[in-house]
Design an enzyme around this catalytic site. Sequence first.
Site, mmCIF file in Angstrom:
data_model
loop_
_atom_site.group_PDB
_atom_site.id
_atom_site.type_symbol
_atom_site.label_atom_id
_atom_site.label_comp_id
_atom_site.label_asym_id
_atom_site.label_seq_id
_atom_site.Cartn_x
_atom_site.Cartn_y
_atom_site.Cartn_z
ATOM 1 N N GLN A 118 0.868 -1.189 0.000
ATOM 2 C CA GLN A 118 0.000 0.000 0.000
ATOM 3 C C GLN A 118 0.901 1.234 0.000
ATOM 4 O O GLN A 118 1.687 1.445 0.921
ATOM 5 C CB GLN A 118 -0.915 0.016 1.226
ATOM 6 C CG GLN A 118 -1.962 1.125 1.117
ATOM 7 C CD GLN A 118 -2.871 1.230 2.327
ATOM 8 O OE1 GLN A 118 -2.410 1.532 3.420
ATOM 9 N NE2 GLN A 118 -4.164 1.019 2.131
ATOM 10 N N TYR A 211 -6.886 10.868 4.486
ATOM 11 C CA TYR A 211 -5.489 11.193 4.170
ATOM 12 C C TYR A 211 -5.439 12.099 2.927
ATOM 13 O O TYR A 211 -6.477 12.491 2.388
ATOM 14 C CB TYR A 211 -4.674 9.911 3.997
ATOM 15 C CG TYR A 211 -4.555 9.124 5.289
ATOM 16 C CD1 TYR A 211 -3.741 9.587 6.323
ATOM 17 C CD2 TYR A 211 -5.267 7.954 5.498
ATOM 18 C CE1 TYR A 211 -3.636 8.887 7.523
ATOM 19 C CE2 TYR A 211 -5.173 7.246 6.698
ATOM 20 C CZ TYR A 211 -4.349 7.730 7.701
ATOM 21 O OH TYR A 211 -4.248 7.051 8.902
ATOM 22 N N CYS A 394 -2.313 -7.040 21.280
ATOM 23 C CA CYS A 394 -3.724 -7.427 21.264
ATOM 24 C C CYS A 394 -4.069 -8.108 22.578
ATOM 25 O O CYS A 394 -3.346 -9.023 22.997
ATOM 26 C CB CYS A 394 -3.984 -8.366 20.083
ATOM 27 S SG CYS A 394 -5.616 -9.118 20.141
HETATM 28 C C1 LIG Z 1 -3.597 -0.406 14.124
HETATM 29 C C2 LIG Z 1 -4.269 -0.203 12.789
HETATM 30 C C3 LIG Z 1 -3.546 0.390 11.751
HETATM 31 C C4 LIG Z 1 -4.151 0.580 10.496
HETATM 32 N N1 LIG Z 1 -3.398 1.079 9.462
HETATM 33 C C5 LIG Z 1 -3.946 1.166 8.215
HETATM 34 C C6 LIG Z 1 -3.140 1.510 7.091
HETATM 35 O O1 LIG Z 1 -1.907 1.671 7.185
HETATM 36 N N2 LIG Z 1 -3.760 1.627 5.887
HETATM 37 C C7 LIG Z 1 -5.110 1.408 5.722
HETATM 38 O O2 LIG Z 1 -5.626 1.540 4.606
HETATM 39 N N3 LIG Z 1 -5.878 1.024 6.769
HETATM 40 C C8 LIG Z 1 -5.334 0.880 7.993
HETATM 41 N N4 LIG Z 1 -6.102 0.406 9.037
HETATM 42 C C9 LIG Z 1 -7.528 0.045 8.801
HETATM 43 C C10 LIG Z 1 -7.686 -1.458 8.505
HETATM 44 O O3 LIG Z 1 -7.097 -1.774 7.262
HETATM 45 C C11 LIG Z 1 -9.186 -1.876 8.488
HETATM 46 O O4 LIG Z 1 -9.834 -1.239 7.416
HETATM 47 C C12 LIG Z 1 -9.911 -1.532 9.781
HETATM 48 O O5 LIG Z 1 -9.151 -1.931 10.897
HETATM 49 C C13 LIG Z 1 -11.314 -2.185 9.851
HETATM 50 O O6 LIG Z 1 -11.233 -3.581 9.684
HETATM 51 P P1 LIG Z 1 -11.227 -4.596 10.959
HETATM 52 O O7 LIG Z 1 -12.570 -4.505 11.628
HETATM 53 O O8 LIG Z 1 -11.009 -5.953 10.361
HETATM 54 O O9 LIG Z 1 -10.158 -4.156 11.868
HETATM 55 C C14 LIG Z 1 -5.513 0.202 10.299
HETATM 56 C C15 LIG Z 1 -6.206 -0.414 11.349
HETATM 57 C C16 LIG Z 1 -5.596 -0.626 12.574
HETATM 58 C C17 LIG Z 1 -6.378 -1.309 13.684
HETATM 59 S S1 SF4 Z 2 -9.779 -4.769 18.967
HETATM 60 FE FE1 SF4 Z 2 -9.453 -6.936 18.552
HETATM 61 S S2 SF4 Z 2 -7.345 -6.980 17.785
HETATM 62 FE FE2 SF4 Z 2 -7.573 -5.027 18.847
HETATM 63 S S3 SF4 Z 2 -6.892 -5.447 20.963
HETATM 64 FE FE3 SF4 Z 2 -9.144 -5.734 20.904
HETATM 65 S S4 SF4 Z 2 -9.359 -7.941 20.558
HETATM 66 FE FE4 SF4 Z 2 -7.259 -7.431 19.980
#
Ligand SMILES: Cc1cc2nc3c(=O)[nH]c(=O)nc-3n(C[C@H](O)[C@H](O)[C@H](O)COP(=O)(O)O)c2cc1C
Ligand code: SF4
Length: 435
Positions: A118, A211, A394
Amino acid sequence: MAEKKAAEKTAKKSDFKHLLSPIEIKGVEIKNRIALAPMNTLFSMDNRGYVNEQILAYYAARAKGGCGLIITECVLGTRLASRFPYTTNLHCYNTSHLPGLYELAETVHSFGSACFIQMSIGFGRQGHSHVGEHPPAPSVVPMMIKPELMPRGFGKALEAHPQLIERATGEMPYEMTVAEIRSEQDEFANSCRFAVAAQFDGIELHAPHGYLEHQFLSPISNRRTDLYGGSLENRMRFMLEVYLKVRESVGHDYILGVRMSADEHLPGGITHEEALEVARTLAALGADYIHLSDGSYEALSYFFPDEDGAMLEEASHFKAAVNVPVFCPSVHDPTLAEKAIAAGKCDIVSLGRQMFADPEWGNKVAEGRVEDINRCLRCNECLMRTAAGLPVRCIRNPNTGRERYMPECWRRPQKLPPVTKMRVPPRLPEIREDF
Ligand SMILES: Cc1cc2nc3c(=O)[nH]c(=O)nc-3n(C[C@H](O)[C@H](O)[C@H](O)COP(=O)(O)O)c2cc1C
Ligand code: SF4
């Protein structure tokens, strides 16, 4: 709940035949529909931007765990962008970044997964200089966090880490000149050639979440009166120019996708219909996939939804609008993911926080052991730590962040040399070092 648990116990591999089926994008075969979502973990541990052993082992664990596709954290692609990171980020804008990035792509490949990088042209007003510099942006409009649109856990985190307030309010940006816009785009397009040379299978342009690319698209952050502001056509100009310059730079045979928010979810912001129009335009210009997300720092609860599958409805609208694969994040339940793909709501599910909680999600689905999946609680502890400047951990998985100490996450010995033929971007000798 008891019924769901019983159903999970009897789940079989064949219950997930859509989720486990391969997909081909521009000649690259991805073995299933499971992607690691891009996430900056702060494992780079400094802002010099180089890959380290922890980063390699973190990605190896997710590739080994059954993700058909690994999408890297967002990597800053210009010198200016790298001065305004999210605490720390990887960089890709000169040859010195190549060895580590190459090692990353090769490590992921050695576990049988495809690997996209990315690439970001910058965070604009959401970036932080650490030394009080003003970040570049479309207009002089600082971001304003809306407490009512914050995800779970944010209030508690603010009490524990008061420094979050400063990061959450952002710094006063300055307005980029047209000359600066063009030179940033040119440098970025050149940097993407290093990503091709590093042997990634594809590049994902980072345009969601408020962004820099999103800031140009949004009437909230873009108040320009020149050719980059006003009408949707003008507001999307920056993004389209970035896409076209990168496409020209990496060639038409190479995978180039775009991540974008499906809706800004703010009064006066980018609407869902506008986002659909942008996606249609990108697909018509040859973008190879659309990776959705939602919201921005100002509407963080959409970016990090509390509910499973919250973006699936929006994803289905994108599926109807474009004829390229659509990736949808935040579907943690394998049964829901299977149904969504079977129903044609998306082509790939990208898992973020769930992959911190259980890197073996894909293997457990493939082995019909979904009841063994260590479920993410969506408590956002991982996220709040990064907002406070700490590397990801986590609460459900003590090994996240410690993969470098786990030999099973090290690259396996190869029977054959992994490199048989090196992919080079067109006109490789023209990669410039003199920006
Ligand atoms: C710690 C963290 C860092 C992230 N960094 C990025 C990133 O660098 N680029 C991006 O497009 N999304 C980033 N995201 C968003 C994730 O790609 C994802 O869209 C978001 O966490 C929702 O999905 P989930 O419910 O599976 O976590 C980040 C998410 C987390 C938790
Ligand atoms: S949100 Fe999900 S991945 Fe993040 S600390 Fe909580 S349990 Fe772990």
